[in-house]
Scaffold this active site. Structure first.
Site, short mmCIF file in Angstrom:
data_model
loop_
_atom_site.label_atom_id
_atom_site.label_comp_id
_atom_site.label_asym_id
_atom_site.label_seq_id
_atom_site.Cartn_x
_atom_site.Cartn_y
_atom_site.Cartn_z
N PRO A 2 0.65 -1.22 0.06
CG PRO A 2 0.30 -0.81 2.24
CD PRO A 2 1.27 -1.44 1.13
CD GLU A 3 4.68 4.26 1.65
OE1 GLU A 3 4.60 5.14 1.46
OE2 GLU A 3 5.33 3.52 2.32
CG HIS A 97 -4.14 -15.79 4.13
ND1 HIS A 97 -4.74 -16.13 5.21
CD2 HIS A 97 -2.82 -15.77 4.08
CE1 HIS A 97 -3.63 -16.74 5.81
NE2 HIS A 97 -2.55 -16.79 5.30
NE ARG A 115 0.61 -8.07 9.45
CZ ARG A 115 1.47 -7.05 9.87
NH1 ARG A 115 2.37 -6.65 8.83
NH2 ARG A 115 1.34 -6.57 10.93
#
Length: 283
Positions: A2-3, A97, A115
């Site tokens: 992410p960024e 996941h 996560r």
DNA sequence: CACCATGTTCCTTG
DNA sequence: CCAAGGAACATGGT
């Protein structure tokens, strides 16, 4: 993954793949990622709807959805630390996941998140609290300067404040300060105007060059191929070439500064790692 | 086993 | 009330 730059690259990849695709079915594997929206409401609103537009705001993805009656509504996505989104064939195996899977007919739109810190929700409230886009017109030097004067926090910590400016994360905060030659420990209100101008410029250059780089690599978010350790996917050669000159200080503790050769330092600020060159960033 | 990890939110402390 | 600092969230890599 992410960024701001990685989200921007993802948005550019996903937009054409999702445009006008209708959702035939939805499978929520982890309800926490759609919170505070309930699974029942989420499914009711989205089943039968189609993706239309896709945009980015800070690190958030903004999906515009269209109901059969023509009404549109927003869907908000965030990748957290480890989220990925991609379109893959319906018969492809789902990742361990997988957090949410949208049946688009011949293909699935998959939100995978190891996560489970990410989000895909109807709640848009987080967007309202964001500061200006660092690459947009609202992020002026005057605004930046005024906002920094009001903060006693170290500049590195302040750059992570999404209300100050949207989309800077832990990696690019260190990178931009290195590019500007400014110490991450300097209190925000202590920056002089020339430093503020340099940082403003450094932020924009760091982010836009990362977007440019990310756009040049062949990206295969769906494939069971190699990854660069963080965000991108491709063949070994592609990834190695891409990785080589991507970051100048982040995660380089003890290694020579690319500009002066002295050892890069790692410190902890606000419970997170900061990397900098004590010699090039003494201001 | 210990420590680290791209992010955000919530709680405590001052 | 506000700012700052830390823990929590959940899983995996080294």
């Amino acid at each position: 993954m992410p960024e701001l730059p990685e989200v921007e690259v993802l948005v550019r990849h996903l937009a054409p793949a999702l445009a006008n695709r209708k959702i035939e079915g939805i499978e929520i594997k982890r309800s926490r990622i759609i919170a505070p929206t309930s699974v029942v409401e989420f499914s009711r609103r989205l089943r039968g709807a189609a993706f239309t537009q896709l945009a980015r705001r800070g690190k958030y993805l903004l999906f515009e959805m269209k109901q059969p009656d023509g009404k549109t509504f927003p869907l908000v996505g965030h990748l957290g630390m480890t989220g990925r989104m991609y379109v893959s064939p319906r018969n492809a195996p789902l990742p361990k996941h997988a957090a949410a899977v949208f049946n688009l007919g011949a293909e699935n739109f998959v939100f995978e998140d190891t996560r489970y810190f990410g989000r895909l929700t109807l709640d848009t409230s987080a967007i309202d609290a964001l500061g200006p886009e660092p690459l947009g017109d609202g992020f002026t030097i005057e605004y930046f300067s005024q906002a920094l004067q009001r903060s006693t926090q170290p500049i590195k910590v302040k750059l992570l404040d999404q209300q100050l400016v949207a989309g800077i994360g832990n990696i690019y905060a260190s990178e931009a300060l290195f590019r500007a030659g400014i110490s991450p420990r300097l209190a925000a209100r202590r920056l002089k105007l020339p430093q503020i101008e340099r940082l403003w410029q450094a932020l924009r250059e760091t982010l836009s060059s990362a977007i440019k780089r990310g756009s040049t690599i062949r990206v295969d978010y769906s494939g069971a191929v190699l990854r660069d350790g963080l965000f991108y996917f491709g063949t070994a050669a592609e990834v190695e070439k891409f990785y080589e000159k991507r970051l100048q200080v982040y995660d380089r503790a003890g290694k020579p500064c690319v500009r002066c050769g002295s050892a890069v330092k790692r410190i902890v600020q606000g419970a997170r790692s900061t990397f900098y060159c004590p010699k090039c960033q003494c201001g």
